[in-house]
Design a protein around this motif. Structure first.
Motif, PDB file in Angstrom:
ATOM      1  N   UNK A  10       0.840  -1.203   0.000  1.00 18.37           N
ATOM      2  CA  UNK A  10       0.000   0.000   0.000  1.00 18.37           C
ATOM      3  C   UNK A  10       0.874   1.253   0.000  1.00 18.37           C
ATOM      4  N   UNK A  11       1.930   1.265   0.827  1.00 17.14           N
ATOM      5  CA  UNK A  11       2.845   2.410   0.843  1.00 17.14           C
ATOM      6  C   UNK A  11       3.573   2.554  -0.490  1.00 17.14           C
ATOM      7  N   UNK A  12       4.001   1.432  -1.038  1.00 17.73           N
ATOM      8  CA  UNK A  12       4.721   1.466  -2.299  1.00 17.73           C
ATOM      9  C   UNK A  12       3.827   1.967  -3.423  1.00 17.73           C
ATOM     10  N   UNK A  13       2.565   1.582  -3.395  1.00 11.12           N
ATOM     11  CA  UNK A  13       1.633   2.051  -4.430  1.00 11.12           C
ATOM     12  C   UNK A  13       1.458   3.568  -4.352  1.00 11.12           C
ATOM     13  N   UNK A  14       1.275   4.091  -3.143  1.00 12.67           N
ATOM     14  CA  UNK A  14       1.112   5.537  -2.978  1.00 12.67           C
ATOM     15  C   UNK A  14       2.339   6.278  -3.493  1.00 12.67           C
ATOM     16  N   UNK A  15       3.528   5.790  -3.100  1.00 16.50           N
ATOM     17  CA  UNK A  15       4.786   6.402  -3.539  1.00 16.50           C
ATOM     18  C   UNK A  15       4.923   6.321  -5.061  1.00 16.50           C
TER      19      UNK A  15
END
Length: 240
Positions: A201-206
């Motif tokens: 989820x964090x990687x997708x946002x970034x």
């Protein structure tokens, strides 16, 4: 990028940062392998993401995109950058390809960069413009154990032969998930781990922030500030 992830092969200590254009007159500009890449460096005039990290230049090459029917040939350039830790061990590799020449306004590259199976795929294509971001994971052979690598790929193709294609190969070790395998990142594997699911989820946002910035970077005006507010990939790391 297997050969880069298996060894840190430069002596970096004395190589300083400098802002450069990596291509001149459609050809690779002189560069020193292992030199730090300064914030205002460009590739074909296009901005390069640094995220506040110390990226080092590994390679600079050119290619020609083949013409189809009456299409114009397009010169493209590729730079390869590496980010290392305090022991000069590879943490991430960035591969950026941009156009170095232009074509007629109605010339587009057609494709389906978001097709296939991915952990994440975000397709923001508009009309004939390609704008895709994908996240995948793979294993690279190494000793004493294989390395897990996240591949974040962003593809932008626009009119007049414009291209901005960047791939980040990020070692899972750098994100504190080096003890996982590709099977841990399948849909079932993600459902079984709140920590792994949160990382994606964090990687997708970034990565979506990078996707939007790369889309702006490929404008005719070639803005130089589009990546300024996007943090380091290291901010994605989970708890050790």
């Amino acid at each position: 990028m297997k050969r880069i992830f298996l060894t840190a092969f430069f002596v970096f200590g004395s190589l300083q940062a400098s802002a450069v254009e990596f291509f001149k007159d459609g050809k690779p500009a002189p560069f020193e392998k292992g030199a730090l890449v300064e914030r205002w460096s460009t590739a074909g005039g296009y901005s390069i993401y640094t995220g506040g990290d110390l990226w080092r230049i590994v390679d600079v090459t050119t290619q020609v995109a083949g013409a189809i029917n009456n299409a114009d040939e397009i010169n493209r350039g590729t730079i390869v950058l590496v980010n290392v830790d305090s022991n000069f061990q590879d943490q991430a590799v960035q591969v950026l390809t941009t156009n170095l020449s232009s074509a007629s306004m109605d010339q587009f590259v057609t494709g389906s960069p978001c097709s296939g199976t991915h952990i994440v795929a975000v397709n923001k294509a508009r009309g004939r413009d390609d704008n895709c971001m994908t996240i995948n994971v793979r294993s690279v052979q190494s000793r004493p154990r294989d390395l897990l690598v996240f591949d974040v790929r962003i593809v932008n193709f626009k009119s007049a032969g414009r291209a901005y294609v960047v791939t980040f190969h990020i070692l899972a070790n750098a994100l504190n998930f080096g003890d996982t395998t590709p099977a841990d990142w399948t849909p079932a594997g993600l459902e079984a781990s709140a920590e792994r699911k949160a990382l994606i989820a964090r990687m997708r946002t970034w990565a979506e922030s990078l996707q939007d910035a790369a889309n702006k970077a490929s404008d005719f005006s070639k803005p130089q500030d589009v990546f300024d507010n996007i943090p380091s990939y290291k901010t994605l790391a989970g708890n050790p």
